[in-house]
Design a protein around this motif. Structure first.
Motif, short mmCIF file in Angstrom:
data_model
loop_
_atom_site.label_atom_id
_atom_site.label_comp_id
_atom_site.label_asym_id
_atom_site.label_seq_id
_atom_site.Cartn_x
_atom_site.Cartn_y
_atom_site.Cartn_z
N VAL A 80 97.12 29.83 97.89
CA VAL A 80 96.78 28.48 98.31
C VAL A 80 98.04 27.64 98.46
CG1 VAL A 80 96.60 27.36 96.06
CG2 VAL A 80 95.05 26.67 97.88
N THR A 81 97.96 26.61 99.29
CA THR A 81 98.99 25.60 99.41
C THR A 81 98.37 24.25 99.11
OG1 THR A 81 100.16 26.85 101.11
CG2 THR A 81 100.68 24.52 100.92
N VAL A 82 99.01 23.46 98.26
CA VAL A 82 98.56 22.09 98.00
C VAL A 82 99.67 21.15 98.46
CG1 VAL A 82 96.86 22.53 96.21
CG2 VAL A 82 99.28 22.37 95.59
N VAL A 83 99.25 20.05 99.06
CA VAL A 83 100.20 19.14 99.70
C VAL A 83 100.10 17.72 99.16
CG1 VAL A 83 100.94 18.15 101.91
CG2 VAL A 83 100.17 20.53 101.80
N THR A 84 98.90 17.27 98.93
CA THR A 84 98.67 15.87 98.54
C THR A 84 98.58 15.73 97.03
OG1 THR A 84 97.41 15.59 100.58
CG2 THR A 84 97.17 13.89 98.91
N GLY A 85 99.25 14.73 96.48
CA GLY A 85 99.17 14.48 95.05
C GLY A 85 97.73 14.28 94.62
N GLY A 86 97.34 14.95 93.52
CA GLY A 86 95.98 14.86 93.03
C GLY A 86 95.00 15.80 93.71
N GLU A 87 95.49 16.54 94.69
CA GLU A 87 94.62 17.44 95.44
C GLU A 87 94.07 18.56 94.57
OE1 GLU A 87 96.67 19.14 98.75
OE2 GLU A 87 94.89 20.16 99.56
N VAL A 88 92.79 18.89 94.78
CA VAL A 88 92.15 20.02 94.11
C VAL A 88 91.60 20.94 95.18
CG1 VAL A 88 90.29 20.76 92.57
CG2 VAL A 88 91.54 18.64 92.09
N LYS A 89 91.93 22.22 95.06
CA LYS A 89 91.39 23.21 95.99
C LYS A 89 90.73 24.33 95.20
CE LYS A 89 94.11 22.81 100.22
NZ LYS A 89 94.98 23.51 101.19
N LYS A 90 89.59 24.79 95.73
CA LYS A 90 88.87 25.88 95.07
C LYS A 90 88.83 27.08 95.99
CE LYS A 90 86.07 23.21 91.88
NZ LYS A 90 84.76 23.04 91.22
N LEU A 91 89.06 28.23 95.38
CA LEU A 91 89.01 29.50 96.08
C LEU A 91 88.19 30.44 95.20
CD1 LEU A 91 90.18 31.10 98.53
CD2 LEU A 91 92.05 31.78 97.04
N LYS A 92 86.88 30.46 95.46
CA LYS A 92 85.94 31.25 94.66
C LYS A 92 86.06 30.83 93.19
CE LYS A 92 85.80 35.10 97.89
NZ LYS A 92 85.98 36.56 98.11
N ARG A 93 86.52 31.70 92.32
CA ARG A 93 86.61 31.37 90.89
C ARG A 93 87.95 30.72 90.52
NH1 ARG A 93 87.43 35.40 88.46
NH2 ARG A 93 87.65 36.89 90.15
N LEU A 94 88.79 30.48 91.49
CA LEU A 94 90.10 29.90 91.22
C LEU A 94 90.11 28.43 91.65
CD1 LEU A 94 90.64 33.01 91.26
CD2 LEU A 94 92.85 32.50 92.31
N THR A 95 90.60 27.57 90.77
CA THR A 95 90.72 26.14 91.06
C THR A 95 92.19 25.75 90.91
OG1 THR A 95 88.49 25.70 90.27
CG2 THR A 95 89.98 23.82 90.48
N PHE A 96 92.74 25.15 91.94
CA PHE A 96 94.14 24.75 91.95
C PHE A 96 94.21 23.23 91.99
CE2 PHE A 96 95.69 28.99 93.03
CZ PHE A 96 94.58 29.57 93.61
N GLN A 97 95.12 22.67 91.21
CA GLN A 97 95.30 21.22 91.22
C GLN A 97 96.77 20.88 91.37
OE1 GLN A 97 93.28 19.20 88.09
NE2 GLN A 97 93.74 17.18 88.93
N PHE A 98 97.08 19.91 92.19
CA PHE A 98 98.43 19.40 92.37
C PHE A 98 98.51 18.07 91.63
CE2 PHE A 98 102.50 19.54 93.79
CZ PHE A 98 102.83 19.13 95.08
N GLY A 99 99.53 17.89 90.81
CA GLY A 99 99.66 16.67 90.05
C GLY A 99 99.84 15.45 90.93
N ASP A 100 99.46 14.29 90.41
CA ASP A 100 99.53 13.05 91.19
C ASP A 100 100.95 12.79 91.70
OD1 ASP A 100 97.13 11.26 89.10
OD2 ASP A 100 96.86 12.64 90.78
N ALA A 101 101.93 13.12 90.90
CA ALA A 101 103.32 12.87 91.27
C ALA A 101 103.95 14.02 92.04
CB ALA A 101 104.15 12.60 90.00
N ARG A 102 103.16 15.04 92.34
CA ARG A 102 103.62 16.22 93.10
C ARG A 102 104.79 16.93 92.41
NH1 ARG A 102 105.32 15.14 98.56
NH2 ARG A 102 105.74 13.00 97.98
#
Lengths: 110, 115
Positions: free
Chosen positions: A47-69
């Protein structure tokens, strides 16, 4: 030099358990990626996360990008033996160079 | 090719010999990266190419290491007078420049063993 730290370095759990691994830096990244590497193979992008605070889910995997990136987490629900591998986070700096963390080596036991 | 190709896949060499590792990136990818991965470790950055130029050589561990890229495509990583501590998997990756969210596509690596 922008550095990424990952924790824990090693993690061994039983099938069905939940886990979270972390990626931290003192630097801001324009985007952050998570890769998984299996033995004998090169890393593969999850996964790629770009936006601060972003949450992405990929089946059983959850990715979070911190607010301050500057940091990110990967949470796996109900881990399976197929999740075993080396999880690497990578930041893309403004020069579009990839900086990799040292990785978290996950072992999921059946 | 469909993916990043590296050759050889395995190389055993005697200490003191020179070795050359090859990376063939995905067609059209202008960025190319070399990393080194020791057993059980993460990725150690070596060098990064934009086209044929290398704006970041900071990761090369010593002057025995050099890399070049010609025609904006194939890259070779050369290690002179190999030492046992050079033993590792050398990974190459390529990506499409000029866009955010670029993904690095990796080859399967060259496993170098210096005996």
């Amino acid at each position: 030099t922008q550095l990424l730290e990952q924790s824990p370095q090693f993690l061994s759990i039983q099938e069905g358990e939940n886990l979270t691994v972390y990626c931290n830096s003192s630097s801001v990244f324009s985007s952050l990626q998570w890769y998984r590497q299996e033995p004998g193979e090169g890393p593969v992008l999850l996964v790629t996360v770009v936006t601060g605070g972003e949450v992405k889910k990929l089946k059983r995997l959850t990715f979070q990008f911190g607010d301050a990136r500057k940091d990110s987490s990967l949470h796996i629900t109900a881990a399976q033996p197929g999740d075993t591998g080396l999880y690497l986070c990578a930041g893309e700096d403004d020069g579009q160079n990839f900086v990799f963390g040292p990785g978290t080596r996950l072992s999921v036991l059946p | 090719g469909a993916g990043v190709s590296q050759s050889p896949s395995n190389k055993v060499t005697e200490k003191g010999k020179d070795v050359e590792l090859r990376c063939d990136p995905i067609s059209g990818h202008t960025a190319l990266y070399w990393y080194r991965q020791s057993l059980g470790q993460g990725l150690e950055f070596l060098i990064y190419f934009q086209g044929n130029s290398a704006p970041d050589k900071s990761g090369l561990p010593s002057d025995r290491f050099s890399a070049e890229r010609t025609g904006g495509s194939v890259s070779t990583l050369t290690i002179q007078r190999t030492q046992q501590e050079d033993s590792a998997v050398y990974l190459c990756a390529s990506s499409l420049m000029g866009t955010l969210n670029t993904e690095a596509f990796f080859g399967q690596g060259t496993r170098l063993t210096v005996v």
